[in-house]
Design an enzyme around this catalytic site. Structure first.
Site, PDB file in Angstrom:
ATOM      1  N   CYS A 188       0.794  -1.227   0.000  1.00 43.12           N
ATOM      2  CA  CYS A 188       0.000   0.000   0.000  1.00 43.12           C
ATOM      3  C   CYS A 188       0.827   1.278   0.000  1.00 43.12           C
ATOM      4  O   CYS A 188       0.280   2.367  -0.202  1.00 43.12           O
ATOM      5  CB  CYS A 188      -0.948   0.001   1.200  1.00 43.12           C
ATOM      6  N   HIS A 325      -1.799   7.854   6.908  1.00 41.00           N
ATOM      7  CA  HIS A 325      -2.176   6.620   6.212  1.00 41.00           C
ATOM      8  C   HIS A 325      -3.646   6.319   6.538  1.00 41.00           C
ATOM      9  O   HIS A 325      -4.432   6.083   5.641  1.00 41.00           O
ATOM     10  CB  HIS A 325      -1.256   5.489   6.640  1.00 41.00           C
ATOM     11  N   HIS A 364      -9.559   2.978   0.341  1.00 40.31           N
ATOM     12  CA  HIS A 364      -8.135   2.666   0.295  1.00 40.31           C
ATOM     13  C   HIS A 364      -7.801   2.184  -1.115  1.00 40.31           C
ATOM     14  O   HIS A 364      -8.148   1.065  -1.497  1.00 40.31           O
ATOM     15  CB  HIS A 364      -7.816   1.586   1.327  1.00 40.31           C
TER      16      HIS A 364
END
Length: 480
Positions: A188, A325, A364
């Site tokens: 990610c 994040h 996400h």
């Protein structure tokens, strides 16, 4: 300028292109959705996949209903129109070969043209240039679906065109870019890691310009089932970053690209500069404070923050906001928020440290997540405002917000008004499930006296040239 300063020369963002759910086609569209807190999520499109049919045999044995409860039913998906804009002939491809290329890579090629348009550059100018390309991609859905095909249905293109290297290689090949070329997957944090490598290529003079970014697509039932079983994904498809009711992250499609140049070069060339990267750095958690590779580490995150602010010689007190994040997981959010709080160490007498995450708006986007957050910061700099987090009710009680003077942005926050030379600075975090961490320091751009003088000189030269040409034409036609 000293050698050490040359190695850490600021890097300018001079072009932006993106594609996200909700028919977001450019940075302006993204800013509108962020500013107005638009929920661009949707149910998983049935014409894309039917997860329940795919795992029906497993659901028949799911007596306690645990699997059915975990199955992903909602997320943030590009529409068919967004995927279907590619014209093969424009890129010199046959329909057959184009059909074998990962849809992510087709979209990268298309949005690269938009990136040049945003920066005011022509394809002719880029042709043969020493431009590096660094693309992060975590999703492997095209490879999964290609290898699932019966052998007799595969063309000779499917094998090589299903692999990750094409993400960056296609851009360098089709547009004849001759600098370093890297496709990478560190989960990610892939796209912010791509920015890190792009900045390095500019600072070491391996490249004169750098393309960096990431792309993500979710369309194979295999990947959705794996994510459902993992347990980190929100069953109701909403990322509630830092909220008490956070239950995991929402998966999302997306693409983001940046065109970077050394600040001195961008000023010399009179480029429009969105903002400036003061530094980008990455590290790995190692195994400290971890009982699993997938668990985030406060030690690793803290080490990264210490390293980058020390290396850049940048005062952490100048950071106004951190684009975190912030996946919306009950474990990861408190670790990150408390780590930020401890490092920036704001007392109740200091200005608060503002935090937020674009994942609350777009879900996400995994391999694209870091670049999505960086584009958000660039738009914040451009509009001098921070948009609100979405889906936030109250703070996760494990976040020590009062102790560290942390505030989740819940409404639009304008930049403070100060001296014309004062610049706002922001940080951005991006973490990978395998332990890779990346952080960037981003600063508002204010033209220096030198760049202003250069622009004035260039403008004067242009005016003198125009007067010369205009006078010549008048004399040629005997008007004077």
């Amino acid at each position: 300028m000293s050698t050490s300063n040359n190695l850490l020369e600021p890097i300018a963002i001079v072009g932006i292109a993106c594609e996200f759910a909700g028919d977001i086609h450019c940075a302006s569209d993204l800013w509108y959705a962020l500013k107005h807190s638009q929920d661009v999520g949707s149910a998983v499109p049935r014409d894309r996949l039917d997860l329940e049919s795919y795992c029906a045999h497993m659901l028949n044995k799911d007596n306690d209903g645990q699997l059915r409860q975990k199955l992903i039913r909602r997320g943030y998906f590009l529409s068919n129109n967004q995927w279907d804009m590619f014209e093969p002939s424009f890129f010199g491809l046959s329909d057959a070969e184009a059909g074998s290329i990962d849809p992510c890579h087709r979209l990268l090629m298309l949005k690269f043209v938009h990136l040049l348009d945003d920066a005011g550059y022509s394809m002719e100018k880029m042709h043969g240039s020493k431009t590096s390309v660094h693309i992060g991609q975590f999703s492997t859905d095209h490879a999964i679906t290609s290898f699932r095909m019966a052998p007799e249905h595969r063309s000779r293109f499917h094998g090589p065109n299903s692999l990750l290297y094409n993400a960056a290689a296609r851009l360098s090949y089709h547009f004849n870019l001759q600098g370093p070329n890297v496709s990478l997957d560190v989960a990610c944090s892939s796209s912010l890691e791509a920015v890190h490598l792009a900045v390095q290529s500019l600072r070491t003079k391996e490249a004169d310009m750098a393309i960096c970014g990431g792309v993500n697509a979710v369309y194979s039932p295999e990947s959705l089932l794996w994510s459902s079983i993992l347990g980190a994904v929100s069953p109701d498809g909403q990322s509630r970053s830092f909220s008490v009711d956070a239950n995991g992250y929402a998966k999302g499609d997306g693409l983001g690209l940046l065109l970077l140049k050394r600040l001195s070069d961008a000023e010399r060339d009179n480029d429009r500069i969105y903002c400036v990267l003061r530094d980008v750095l990455s590290n790995h958690d190692g195994s400290v404070d971890k009982n699993s590779i997938a668990v985030p580490s406060a030690a690793g995150q803290t080490r990264l923050l210490n390293d980058i602010y020390k290396r850049a010689d940048f005062d952490p007190r100048r950071i106004f906001y951190v684009e975190a994040h912030g996946t919306g997981t009950p474990i990861g959010d408190p670790i990150e928020a408390n780590c930020l709080g401890q490092f920036f160490n704001r007392s109740c007498f200091d200005p608060p440290l503002l935090i937020g995450s674009i994942k609350s708006n777009l879900g996400h986007t995994e391999g694209t997540a870091g670049i999505a957050g960086l584009i958000k910061i660039a738009m914040c700099m451009h509009h001098r405002s921070i948009p609100p987090n979405m889906h936030f009710t109250s703070l996760n009680p494990n976040i020590e917000a009062q102790r560290y003077n942390l505030h989740v942005v819940q409404h639009s926050v304008p930049f403070p008004v100060g001296n014309a030379t004062d610049s706002i600075a922001m940080g951005i975090n991006s973490f990978g499930i395998g332990g890779n961490n990346a952080h960037a320091i981003v600063e508002e751009y204010h033209p220096s006296k030198t760049s202003a003088m250069n622009r004035s000189e260039n403008d004067m030269e242009s005016k003198q040239y125009f007067i010369f040409i205009f006078s010549s034409e008048l004399h040629k036609h005997k008007i004077v």
